[in-house]
Write an enzyme that holds these catalytic residues in place. Structure first.
Site, PDB file in Angstrom:
ATOM      1  N   ASP A 249      37.989  37.730  41.864  1.00 26.54           N
ATOM      2  CA  ASP A 249      37.513  39.113  41.679  1.00 26.54           C
ATOM      3  C   ASP A 249      38.289  39.800  40.556  1.00 26.54           C
ATOM      4  OD1 ASP A 249      35.988  41.338  42.130  1.00 26.54           O
ATOM      5  OD2 ASP A 249      36.990  41.937  43.980  1.00 26.54           O
ATOM      6  N   ARG A 253      38.939  46.988  37.327  1.00 28.49           N
ATOM      7  CA  ARG A 253      39.247  47.820  38.494  1.00 28.49           C
ATOM      8  C   ARG A 253      40.340  47.196  39.360  1.00 28.49           C
ATOM      9  NH1 ARG A 253      34.449  45.443  39.014  1.00 28.49           N
ATOM     10  NH2 ARG A 253      34.323  43.732  40.501  1.00 28.49           N
ATOM     11  N   ASN A 254      40.573  45.898  39.190  1.00 27.67           N
ATOM     12  CA  ASN A 254      41.577  45.196  39.985  1.00 27.67           C
ATOM     13  C   ASN A 254      42.831  44.850  39.197  1.00 27.67           C
ATOM     14  OD1 ASN A 254      40.052  45.325  42.294  1.00 27.67           O
ATOM     15  ND2 ASN A 254      39.004  43.385  41.914  1.00 27.67           N
ATOM     16  N   ASP A 267      44.612  42.997  44.084  1.00 31.34           N
ATOM     17  CA  ASP A 267      43.443  42.738  44.917  1.00 31.34           C
ATOM     18  C   ASP A 267      43.092  41.277  45.068  1.00 31.34           C
ATOM     19  OD1 ASP A 267      42.111  45.114  46.158  1.00 31.34           O
ATOM     20  OD2 ASP A 267      42.664  45.846  44.174  1.00 31.34           O
TER      21      ASP A 267
END
Ligand code: ADE
Length: 389
Positions: A249, A253-254, A267
């Site tokens: 992932d 955003r991570n 994350d």
């Protein structure tokens, strides 16, 4: 012994030496929240070994609802992956955990990153991008499509097909009706690895820094910073792949921004430890970040470090477009898959130096073996950083 393909990381035991006394942890305001997880700011007294009298600012991860066993399992998995990984400058390192199931708390304590996630940082500061000036030295006006970006949205994750069958699914039961004992029994089982229960992978929620975050704004940055951030992500990912961990992932955003321009990968809720005898694995369906997924992951559910490399290319695209959503005009998976299968790829953002554009495009080669490795990427971006001083 052949291990089940899903849930391998859950087979790693929890190492109790990470246990942190709950009474020495103060929990403060929320930094981010998704459908399943929450991240809060905290203060932990003496959590850094050798600095017992110091209070450290930390980030505390928890589930939204203790009745949601899938969310709980995902967080336990993340904890075990972080323990397995060990420490590296470019990952959000584990500091401790509160896993006393009898108290009903299950908290994972990680490093606090002052500038929040890279996507929100890019969006909040894009007007301070030094290199984006017109002939008159004026900042170029905001492209309206930037303003439409909903950062860290749940819309970044799409449910793909029917959920994978688990080996021993948890009985379906409404969350409200699940007893505290059921939750604590399940948590105990996950932490000790007693029993051979696997579970259906939950739709993954992502922390959303939008609510309640104190992300600093007006932080000037330049193309060199964009390359430096990409370089550091490649470094962290090289460490990860060297430890046989697939992130699964990787996205802006991570990725979090800490002090002194240090970038850290976060994350690990979708991460999996890959066992030595296989260099790829298939995993169940569920909520998946389709726009960051490699062709082989979309078509055959094959995830590997080389599919992380594809996601790295998308992450670099997000970085150089200062926070745009990938494939802005693409709304359905079918259309995206067809586009990719026909050799279609995204247009490289105009801020991106030519050589860097070539690096991004190589991450999106259809054949995973033709893509650069994270070690290659680290070297190539390192060379670019020296050139752009
Ligand atoms: N948001 C999510 N995780 C965070 C962290 N570790 N530090 C700061 N903000 C965060």
């Amino acid at each position: 012994r052949k291990l089940p393909l899903d849930g391998q990381s859950e087979l790693l035991p929890y190492d109790k030496t990470w246990e942190f006394p709950r009474e020495r942890l103060k929990i403060g305001k929320q930094l981010g929240a998704g459908c399943f997880g929450r991240v809060l700011k905290g203060q932990a007294e003496g959590i850094i070994p050798g600095e017992e009298s110091k209070t450290e600012i930390v980030a505390v991860k928890m589930v939204r609802s203790y009745a949601d066993l899938n969310a709980l399992a995902s967080l336990v998995s993340e904890l075990k992956i972080l323990i397995h990984l060990g420490s590296h400058l470019n990952i959000v390192n584990l500091l401790g955990a509160c896993t006393d199931v009898s108290t009903g708390d299950f908290l994972v304590i990680v490093e606090y990153c002052h500038f929040g996630n890279l996507l929100n940082h890019l969006l909040a500061n894009r007007h301070c991008y030094n290199d984006q000036v017109d002939e008159n030295g004026e900042l170029t006006p905001l492209n309206p499509s930037f303003q439409n970006r909903i950062s860290c949205g749940e819309s970044d994750y799409l449910h793909m097909g029917t959920p994978a069958l688990a080996l021993a699914p948890i009985p379906v039961k409404s969350e409200r009706k699940r007893s505290r004992k059921e939750t604590t029994d399940y948590l105990t089982m996950l932490l000790t690895n007693r029993g051979s229960v696997s579970f259906t992978r939950a739709p993954q929620g992502q922390p959303n820094d939008e609510d309640g975050s104190d992300v600093p704004i007006n932080q000037p940055f330049s193309t060199r910073d964009l390359i430096c951030w990409s370089f550091q992500i490649a470094r962290g990912m090289d460490y990860l792949s060297g430890r046989n961990v697939i992130h699964g992932d990787l996205a802006a955003r991570n990725v979090l921004l800490a002090a002194n321009g240090v970038v850290k990968i976060a994350d690990f809720g979708l991460s999996r430890k890959v066992y030595q005898d296989s260099n790829y694995k298939k995993k169940g369906e569920g909520m998946l970040p389709v726009k960051w997924m490699a062709l082989e992951s979309l078509t055959d559910r094959i995830f590997s470090s080389q599919s992380d490399v594809w996601a790295f290319g998308i992450t670099m695209w997000e970085i150089f477009s200062l926070g745009k959503t990938p494939y802005p005009d693409m709304e359905d998976i079918g259309g995206l898959m067809q586009h990719l299968e026909c050799g279609g790829r995204m247009v490289i953002p105009r801020n991106c130096p030519n050589g860097v554009a070539q690096i991004i495009l190589r991450c999106w080669k259809a054949d995973p073996n033709v893509r650069p490795t994270f070690a290659n990427l680290e070297h190539m971006l390192g060379d670019w950083m020296e050139e752009s001083v």
